[in-house]
Write an enzyme that holds these catalytic residues in place. Sequence first.
Site, PDB file in Angstrom:
ATOM      1  N   TYR A   6     -10.771 -16.273  42.094  1.00 41.05           N
ATOM      2  CA  TYR A   6     -10.248 -16.179  40.728  1.00 41.05           C
ATOM      3  C   TYR A   6     -11.360 -16.203  39.680  1.00 41.05           C
ATOM      4  CZ  TYR A   6      -5.577 -15.919  42.384  1.00 41.05           C
ATOM      5  OH  TYR A   6      -4.451 -15.442  43.003  1.00 41.05           O
ATOM      6  N   HIS A  46       3.658 -12.429  36.261  1.00 45.65           N
ATOM      7  CA  HIS A  46       2.859 -13.138  37.265  1.00 45.65           C
ATOM      8  C   HIS A  46       1.819 -14.052  36.651  1.00 45.65           C
ATOM      9  CE1 HIS A  46       4.017  -9.627  40.135  1.00 45.65           C
ATOM     10  NE2 HIS A  46       4.978 -10.508  40.017  1.00 45.65           N
ATOM     11  N   CYS A  48      -2.477 -28.259  36.090  1.00 43.44           N
ATOM     12  CA  CYS A  48      -2.798 -29.351  36.999  1.00 43.44           C
ATOM     13  C   CYS A  48      -1.901 -29.293  38.238  1.00 43.44           C
ATOM     14  CB  CYS A  48      -2.607 -30.701  36.281  1.00 43.44           C
ATOM     15  SG  CYS A  48      -3.094 -32.102  37.303  1.00 43.44           S
ATOM     16  N   CYS A  98       1.789 -34.604  36.710  1.00 44.11           N
ATOM     17  CA  CYS A  98       1.055 -34.210  35.491  1.00 44.11           C
ATOM     18  C   CYS A  98       1.510 -32.821  35.036  1.00 44.11           C
ATOM     19  CB  CYS A  98      -0.451 -34.197  35.806  1.00 44.11           C
ATOM     20  SG  CYS A  98      -1.474 -33.816  34.383  1.00 44.11           S
ATOM     21  N   CYS A 155      -8.354 -31.885  36.238  1.00 47.17           N
ATOM     22  CA  CYS A 155      -7.501 -32.058  35.065  1.00 47.17           C
ATOM     23  C   CYS A 155      -8.105 -33.050  34.067  1.00 47.17           C
ATOM     24  CB  CYS A 155      -6.126 -32.550  35.533  1.00 47.17           C
ATOM     25  SG  CYS A 155      -4.990 -32.818  34.159  1.00 47.17           S
ATOM     26  N   CYS A 180      -4.962 -36.071  33.467  1.00 46.12           N
ATOM     27  CA  CYS A 180      -4.704 -37.174  34.421  1.00 46.12           C
ATOM     28  C   CYS A 180      -5.979 -37.574  35.143  1.00 46.12           C
ATOM     29  CB  CYS A 180      -3.616 -36.768  35.427  1.00 46.12           C
ATOM     30  SG  CYS A 180      -4.160 -35.512  36.600  1.00 46.12           S
TER      31      CYS A 180
HETATM   32  C1  BV8 Z   1       9.202 -14.712  44.757  1.00 44.94           C
HETATM   33  C2  BV8 Z   1      -0.508 -12.758  40.675  1.00 44.94           C
HETATM   34  C3  BV8 Z   1      10.916 -16.231  45.334  1.00 44.94           C
HETATM   35  C4  BV8 Z   1      -1.557 -13.374  41.549  1.00 44.94           C
HETATM   36  C5  BV8 Z   1       0.879 -11.383  42.134  1.00 44.94           C
HETATM   37  C6  BV8 Z   1      12.363  -9.600  47.589  1.00 44.94           C
HETATM   38  C7  BV8 Z   1      12.762 -10.407  46.531  1.00 44.94           C
HETATM   39  C8  BV8 Z   1      11.981 -11.473  46.116  1.00 44.94           C
HETATM   40  C9  BV8 Z   1      10.765 -11.745  46.757  1.00 44.94           C
HETATM   41  C10 BV8 Z   1      10.365 -10.952  47.801  1.00 44.94           C
HETATM   42  C11 BV8 Z   1      11.156  -9.876  48.224  1.00 44.94           C
HETATM   43  N1  BV8 Z   1      10.503  -9.281  49.252  1.00 44.94           N
HETATM   44  C12 BV8 Z   1       9.337  -9.922  49.492  1.00 44.94           C
HETATM   45  C13 BV8 Z   1       9.239 -10.960  48.642  1.00 44.94           C
HETATM   46  C14 BV8 Z   1       8.133 -11.883  48.611  1.00 44.94           C
HETATM   47  C15 BV8 Z   1       6.994 -11.442  47.701  1.00 44.94           C
HETATM   48  C16 BV8 Z   1       6.676  -9.985  47.775  1.00 44.94           C
HETATM   49  O1  BV8 Z   1       7.121  -9.205  46.949  1.00 44.94           O
HETATM   50  N2  BV8 Z   1       5.864  -9.611  48.751  1.00 44.94           N
HETATM   51  C17 BV8 Z   1       5.425  -8.230  48.860  1.00 44.94           C
HETATM   52  C18 BV8 Z   1       3.994  -8.207  49.403  1.00 44.94           C
HETATM   53  C19 BV8 Z   1       6.385  -7.494  49.769  1.00 44.94           C
HETATM   54  N3  BV8 Z   1       7.299 -11.814  46.330  1.00 44.94           N
HETATM   55  C20 BV8 Z   1       6.965 -13.045  45.914  1.00 44.94           C
HETATM   56  O2  BV8 Z   1       6.491 -13.887  46.650  1.00 44.94           O
HETATM   57  C21 BV8 Z   1       7.256 -13.374  44.471  1.00 44.94           C
HETATM   58  N4  BV8 Z   1       7.933 -14.628  44.423  1.00 44.94           N
HETATM   59  O3  BV8 Z   1       9.898 -13.803  44.989  1.00 44.94           O
HETATM   60  O4  BV8 Z   1       9.615 -16.017  44.853  1.00 44.94           O
HETATM   61  C22 BV8 Z   1      11.199 -17.629  44.996  1.00 44.94           C
HETATM   62  C23 BV8 Z   1      12.312 -17.909  44.196  1.00 44.94           C
HETATM   63  C24 BV8 Z   1      12.607 -19.225  43.904  1.00 44.94           C
HETATM   64  C25 BV8 Z   1      11.766 -20.252  44.380  1.00 44.94           C
HETATM   65  C26 BV8 Z   1      10.647 -19.959  45.139  1.00 44.94           C
HETATM   66  C27 BV8 Z   1      10.352 -18.628  45.462  1.00 44.94           C
HETATM   67  C28 BV8 Z   1       5.970 -13.568  43.695  1.00 44.94           C
HETATM   68  C29 BV8 Z   1       5.153 -12.322  43.693  1.00 44.94           C
HETATM   69  C30 BV8 Z   1       3.965 -12.486  42.718  1.00 44.94           C
HETATM   70  C31 BV8 Z   1       2.646 -12.404  43.478  1.00 44.94           C
HETATM   71  N5  BV8 Z   1       1.533 -12.441  42.542  1.00 44.94           N
HETATM   72  N6  BV8 Z   1      -0.098 -11.468  41.203  1.00 44.94           N
HETATM   73  C32 BV8 Z   1      -2.851 -12.634  41.456  1.00 44.94           C
HETATM   74  O5  BV8 Z   1      -2.928 -11.582  40.786  1.00 44.94           O
HETATM   75  O6  BV8 Z   1      -3.818 -13.106  42.061  1.00 44.94           O
HETATM   76  S1  BV8 Z   1       1.295  -9.862  42.723  1.00 44.94           S
HETATM   77  C33 BV8 Z   1      -0.067  -8.799  42.590  1.00 44.94           C
HETATM   78  O7  BV8 Z   1       0.127  -7.733  43.513  1.00 44.94           O
HETATM   79  C34 BV8 Z   1      -0.147  -8.102  41.261  1.00 44.94           C
HETATM   80  O8  BV8 Z   1       0.257  -8.906  40.197  1.00 44.94           O
HETATM   81  C35 BV8 Z   1       0.748  -6.888  41.406  1.00 44.94           C
HETATM   82  O9  BV8 Z   1       2.027  -7.182  40.960  1.00 44.94           O
HETATM   83  C36 BV8 Z   1       0.890  -6.744  42.893  1.00 44.94           C
HETATM   84  C37 BV8 Z   1       0.434  -5.400  43.350  1.00 44.94           C
HETATM   85  O10 BV8 Z   1      -1.020  -5.313  43.166  1.00 44.94           O
HETATM   86  P1  BV8 Z   1      -1.848  -3.856  43.351  1.00 44.94           P
HETATM   87  O11 BV8 Z   1      -1.240  -3.164  44.500  1.00 44.94           O
HETATM   88  O12 BV8 Z   1      -3.316  -3.876  43.226  1.00 44.94           O
HETATM   89  O13 BV8 Z   1      -1.554  -3.231  42.100  1.00 44.94           O
HETATM   90  P2  BV8 Z   1      -0.505  -2.290  42.044  1.00 44.94           P
HETATM   91  O14 BV8 Z   1       0.694  -2.580  42.885  1.00 44.94           O
HETATM   92  O15 BV8 Z   1      -0.259  -2.341  40.649  1.00 44.94           O
HETATM   93  O16 BV8 Z   1      -1.243  -0.962  42.743  1.00 44.94           O
HETATM   94  C38 BV8 Z   1      -2.162  -0.233  42.030  1.00 44.94           C
HETATM   95  C39 BV8 Z   1      -1.392   1.063  41.681  1.00 44.94           C
HETATM   96  O17 BV8 Z   1      -2.038   1.710  40.626  1.00 44.94           O
HETATM   97  C40 BV8 Z   1      -1.345   2.025  42.853  1.00 44.94           C
HETATM   98  O18 BV8 Z   1      -0.072   2.622  42.944  1.00 44.94           O
HETATM   99  C41 BV8 Z   1      -2.414   3.059  42.468  1.00 44.94           C
HETATM  100  O19 BV8 Z   1      -2.098   4.344  42.996  1.00 44.94           O
HETATM  101  C42 BV8 Z   1      -2.292   3.062  40.980  1.00 44.94           C
HETATM  102  N7  BV8 Z   1      -3.495   3.419  40.223  1.00 44.94           N
HETATM  103  C43 BV8 Z   1      -4.785   3.132  40.528  1.00 44.94           C
HETATM  104  N8  BV8 Z   1      -5.587   3.585  39.514  1.00 44.94           N
HETATM  105  C44 BV8 Z   1      -4.773   4.143  38.560  1.00 44.94           C
HETATM  106  C45 BV8 Z   1      -3.446   4.038  39.004  1.00 44.94           C
HETATM  107  N9  BV8 Z   1      -2.413   4.508  38.278  1.00 44.94           N
HETATM  108  C46 BV8 Z   1      -2.683   5.082  37.091  1.00 44.94           C
HETATM  109  N10 BV8 Z   1      -3.947   5.204  36.591  1.00 44.94           N
HETATM  110  C47 BV8 Z   1      -5.004   4.758  37.300  1.00 44.94           C
HETATM  111  N11 BV8 Z   1      -6.263   4.898  36.819  1.00 44.94           N
END
Ligand code: BV8
Length: 311
Positions: A77, A131, A139, A144, A210, A213
Amino acid sequence: MAPTAGPPLIPPAELQSFSEHLASSKRILALLGAGLSASSGLPTFRGAGGLWRTHDATVLATPESFEQDPGLVWQFYSYRRHMALKAQPNQAHFALAALAEKMPGFMTLSQNVDGLSQRAGHARAQLQLLHGSLFDVKCTSFYCDFVEQNFADPIVPALELPIDESDLTSDEARHAMSNALNAKKQSKELDISDEKVALPELAERDLPHCPKCKEGLLRPGVVWFGEALPRKVLHTIDDFVTSSSKIDLILVIGTSARVYPAAGYVDIARAKGARVAVINTDASDAPAGGMRKGDWFFRGDAARIVPELFK
Ligand code: BV8
């Protein structure tokens, strides 16, 4: 001889039909992904450069990884905070902020944690950070509630590592990296190989703690895989999508739309009558369910296409 102009960035007929629809739209959503910031020099989530190329971001971005190795996760990060602070918002960030200013019925759902939409002046009430943000820290102590915005780079001295690891292959960068690490007396000789770049083991006491705390370890204020999205953000979006009026358009910009529940907003918008406009460099990255009649797929760099679309 004047260079012959290449094909238009956007096919004129497509641009015409999109512009007419945009002009008659009252309620619009935009779902943003890391591709929006690619032209600002930020690697996409799965495309993290340099020594992070050998790590799986979807594994690092989990509570389990942080529990197991907070030093490694903080280095990941810290690298991304540094890169995001070095980057500048691009023309697409500014164009989206301008559209928000012009259209009260426009709401941006950003998956990005890089802070570039905010730095482009996007109205906060119309920018939902699904996100979280690299620049929030909170924390981890159960009792906390400390959370704050923090832009320090590095956030603690132990995380001051040469960041330009993308040229780790060059001797001088390698020496700079190993000298800096030796100075911290925390690393073995760096073994730079194609497989894995050894990262220093950082002692937990040297990681951010933190100030409230005094004992809890701080963590990045992002939503990790397996964690719930911010309740307030979900409620704000729910109010927007469940209101009686239809949604005219959802822009899906620079995202592989594979992460849920964020990606699910495309179908939710469709169910409210929205047409879908995808802006992506990769023609195969259409939202789940594919493209429908009346949708647009604008292939190319968001930083160039988005400003054109809003002209
Ligand atoms: C949750 C922060 C439940 C951290 C990120 C169904 C329903 C609910 C959940 C799930 C589900 N199925 C699966 C899940 C679980 C999971 C999930 O989705 N897994 C995936 C892998 C299948 N989801 C979760 O865990 C979510 N939480 O549902 O919790 C819950 C409810 C109650 C209580 C407890 C739990 C949380 C998901 C959040 C994860 N955190 N980010 C960090 O950044 O470090 S996600 C992270 O990856 C990014 O934020 C982004 O959203 C995601 C994708 O990243 P990339 O692939 O790099 O980016 P992107 O997708 O945007 O791809 C790049 C694109 O740009 C490509 O298409 C490329 O072609 C294009 N591109 C490139 N250059 C250009 C371009 N386009 C235009 N111009 C350009 N120049």
